[in-house]
Structure formats: structure tokens, C-alpha cells
Design a protein around this motif. Structure first.
Motif, PDB file in Angstrom:
ATOM      1  N   GLY A 117       1.649 -16.777  -0.807  1.00  0.00           N
ATOM      2  CA  GLY A 117       1.194 -15.648  -1.604  1.00  0.00           C
ATOM      3  C   GLY A 117       1.738 -15.601  -3.013  1.00  0.00           C
ATOM      4  O   GLY A 117       1.348 -14.723  -3.786  1.00  0.00           O
ATOM      5  N   MET A 118       2.645 -16.504  -3.384  1.00  0.00           N
ATOM      6  CA  MET A 118       3.169 -16.497  -4.750  1.00  0.00           C
ATOM      7  C   MET A 118       2.207 -17.242  -5.664  1.00  0.00           C
ATOM      8  O   MET A 118       1.930 -18.423  -5.469  1.00  0.00           O
ATOM      9  N   GLY A 176      -0.874   3.068   5.192  1.00  0.00           N
ATOM     10  CA  GLY A 176      -0.697   1.699   5.656  1.00  0.00           C
ATOM     11  C   GLY A 176       0.414   0.945   4.960  1.00  0.00           C
ATOM     12  O   GLY A 176       0.385  -0.289   4.893  1.00  0.00           O
ATOM     13  N   LEU A 177       1.420   1.668   4.431  1.00  0.00           N
ATOM     14  CA  LEU A 177       2.489   1.032   3.665  1.00  0.00           C
ATOM     15  C   LEU A 177       3.708   0.747   4.527  1.00  0.00           C
ATOM     16  O   LEU A 177       4.141   1.591   5.317  1.00  0.00           O
ATOM     17  N   GLU A 237      -2.903  -6.636  -2.003  1.00  0.00           N
ATOM     18  CA  GLU A 237      -3.831  -5.978  -1.089  1.00  0.00           C
ATOM     19  C   GLU A 237      -3.265  -4.697  -0.478  1.00  0.00           C
ATOM     20  O   GLU A 237      -3.964  -3.690  -0.357  1.00  0.00           O
ATOM     21  N   ASP A 238      -1.988  -4.692  -0.083  1.00  0.00           N
ATOM     22  CA  ASP A 238      -1.455  -3.498   0.582  1.00  0.00           C
ATOM     23  C   ASP A 238      -1.414  -2.291  -0.352  1.00  0.00           C
ATOM     24  O   ASP A 238      -1.694  -1.161   0.061  1.00  0.00           O
ATOM     25  N   LEU A 239      -1.114  -2.518  -1.636  1.00  0.00           N
ATOM     26  CA  LEU A 239      -1.080  -1.406  -2.583  1.00  0.00           C
ATOM     27  C   LEU A 239      -2.492  -0.934  -2.919  1.00  0.00           C
ATOM     28  O   LEU A 239      -2.735   0.271  -3.065  1.00  0.00           O
ATOM     29  N   LEU A 281      -4.214   2.996  -2.273  1.00  0.00           N
ATOM     30  CA  LEU A 281      -4.952   3.774  -3.263  1.00  0.00           C
ATOM     31  C   LEU A 281      -6.356   4.097  -2.778  1.00  0.00           C
ATOM     32  O   LEU A 281      -6.877   5.198  -3.006  1.00  0.00           O
ATOM     33  N   GLU A 282      -7.002   3.145  -2.116  1.00  0.00           N
ATOM     34  CA  GLU A 282      -8.349   3.394  -1.613  1.00  0.00           C
ATOM     35  C   GLU A 282      -8.374   4.524  -0.603  1.00  0.00           C
ATOM     36  O   GLU A 282      -9.301   5.339  -0.571  1.00  0.00           O
TER      37      GLU A 282
END
Length: 308
Positions: free
Chosen positions: A81-82, A266-267, A296-298, A302-303
Motif C-alpha cells: 500500500g505504500m 468503520g474506523l 479508502e478507510d478515511l 466521510l461517505e
């Protein structure tokens, strides 16, 4: 700096060999204790003793302890993921994922930015301590976003100077609980270690100066998305400053967040992301700003809020 330990020989160690007694007393290996004695770094009542000499009850023991082990050298390991956002001969900018440290530290066995860059074949500067060569800034393990690493010695020198002189712009987005009042402003409050929990930080009068500027981007019923610009770079600065205002980052229980809200979004970590960094390029002085999109998690959190 090596520490010297002095004490009377306990009764329970009387008659034991120096190496065996020191191993029990100091928690080092018998081999290490023997090396200390062989190097003349163990004495009884002021006289140096060898490893096979015997300890005498109540004799005054003085030992120059071995140097404490430092952080491990970085291992070249791929980091899932980096993403490399920019690179040239002087610097590399990456999107550091959550759960990745900037460099190896004592007690951390997970992935690191420097290890990931090495595995990807990137050359980085050799300046700095061995475990953090090329590191000119850091992000917390639990914070994602753009991070810059020096690739050349010149780049290291110039970027370190720019950070030290506060010539670098650092922008973050944070989702904080509630609604800060005023909606835009400056938090100027010194930060130091928490008196009862050394792994946490807090606002305290004898702390180091810390200045955070913020502006509201989007307000929701339970939380507010803010744009944050840092003047200083204290450990946990954004998290501490907003917690002190009773508006902790969502998903940050260390600093007082509501776990129910984090679960709803979902955090599993604080909603905090380094969105951009700006600086003068080390080689030609041109101003450049590198941006980093939300992971994606952030985005998902917000969504959920926008869909309410």
C-alpha cells in the motif's frame, strides 16, 4: 553514554564468580559479564577484578554497564500500500499507509518507510543515524499521508534545514468530534509528556511551544472535517491540541474519542491524514507541493457522514 552501576554485593551472591554473579544481578549474559571484567570495567572496593574472581559480601561493586542496544537497522522489506508520489535524485515522496513506521525504533517490528524504499530499489541518503538514514520528517504509525525522504546528502542537508527553519508547509485533514468554536482559528498551546502516562502527550505550561492553525471544511451532525496547517511539529500535536479543545480526532481513543462514532464510521484508527507538503526543492530552489489523496478507510468514513 554508558551508565555506571554501584552497589554493595548482596549476601546471596557472596562467593560466586564475578561473571556468574553479575549475570544474575544485572540481567546480562554471563559472556557479557565476563567481557566487562576482562576489559577492566568491574571493580570491588576500588580494585579491578577478573571474571573468575569471587564476589565478597558487602564489598563495594562498581560496574560500567554495556551500551544499551539501539534501534535495529532497517530491513529491506516491501510495504503493502505504500505509493511513491514523486522522486528524483534528491528526494522521494511517498504515501505512507497507516500501520507503517517512518523508520525502525526499539520495540517496533512492523514495516517501515525506509525498509519499503530499500526493497523497491530506491537509494536514500546515508546522513543521519543508521536506523533513520534519509529521514527528514516523520508521521505517526497511526497517521497516513505524504512523507518526504532525502535521497541525496545535499537533499538531506537542505531539507533538514528547511524543516528546522519552519520553511516547509505541512497540511493535514482531520475529522474531529463536535464543532470547534470558532470554526477557524489558531491553537497556541505548549505540549509536553503527560505526567501520568509517558506514552501520551498533553497541553502543559512547561511544554514545548506548539502552534496549530485550522479551518472548517465540512460540518456534519457529530463531527467536523478541518484543514490543519502546522507551524511546529510536536509529537501528536494535532491530536493533543484538538483533544484539549474537547474535540478529539474521531477514532482516537488515546485522546478521548467516542468509540461508538468510530465504529459507526468503520474506523480502527484516528481520522487524520497528511494531505500535502510544500518546500523549496534542494537542487534548484523551485517551490513544489506534493499532495496525497485520502486512503479508502478515511474516504469511507466521510461517505457515511455525507449519506446521513
Amino acid at each position: 553514554m554508558r551508565e555506571t552501576r554501584t552497589m554493595p554485593v548482596p549476601a546471596g551472591l557472596a562467593g560466586m564468580r564475578v561473571d556468574a554473579g553479575l549475570a544474575k544481578l544485572l540481567g546480562v549474559s554471563r559472556t557479557t559479564a565476563g567481557r566487562l571484567a576482562a576489559a577492566g570495567e568491574v571493580s570491588l572496593d576500588g580494585a579491578a577484578v577478573g571474571k573468575s574472581d569471587r564476589l565478597v559480601e558487602d564489598a563495594w561493586l562498581e560496574v560500567l554497564l554495556p551500551e544499551a542496544p539501539g534501534p535495529p537497522a532497517p530491513a529491506a522489506e516491501p510495504v503493502a500500500g505504500m505509493e511513491v508520489l514523486y522522486y528524483d535524485s534528491d528526494l522521494v515522496a511517498v504515501h505512507k499507509p497507516v500501520g507503517v513506521a517512518a523508520h525502525p525504533t526499539v520495540g517496533w517490528s512492523g514495516p517501515t518507510v525506509v525498509g519499503g524504499l530499500a526493497a523497491a530499489g530506491f537509494r536514500i541518503a546515508t546522513s543521519g543515524p543508521p536506523e533513520r538514514q534519509g529521514i527528514v520528517q516523520r508521521l505517526d504509525v497511526g497517521t497516513s499521508g505524504v512523507m518526504v525522504v532525502a535521497a541525496s546528502e545535499h537533499g538531506y542537508s537542505m531539507l533538514k534545514r528547511a524543516f528546522r527553519n519552519r520553511e516547509v508547509t505541512k497540511r493535514y485533514h482531520a475529522l474531529v468530534q463536535g464543532h470547534p468554536d470558532p470554526s477557524s482559528g489558531t491553537i497556541d498551546a505548549p505540549i509536553g509528556r503527560h505526567p501520568s502516562a509517558g506514552w501520551r502527550f498533553c497541553v502543559r505550561d512547561d511544554g514545548k511551544p506548539a502552534v496549530t492553525h485550522y479551518a472548517t471544511l465540512e460540518a456534519f451532525a457529530p463531527a467536523t472535517l478541518v484543514d490543519v496547517r502546522l507551524e511546529t511539529g510536536r509529537t501528536h500535536q494535532i491530536r493533543v491540541h484538538f483533544s484539549a479543545l474537547n474535540h478529539p480526532c474521531v477514532g482516537d481513543p488515546m485522546y478521548g474519542s467516542d468509540p461508538a462514532l468510530a465504529e459507526r464510521l468503520g474506523l480502527t484508527r484516528q481520522w487524520l491524514h497528511a494531505v500535502a507538503i510544500g518546500f523549496h526543492h534542494p537542487a534548484d530552489g523551485r517551490w513544489m507541493e506534493i499532495e496525497c489523496p485520502y486512503p479508502e478507510d478515511l474516504r469511507y468514513g466521510l461517505e457515511v457522514l455525507r449519506g446521513q
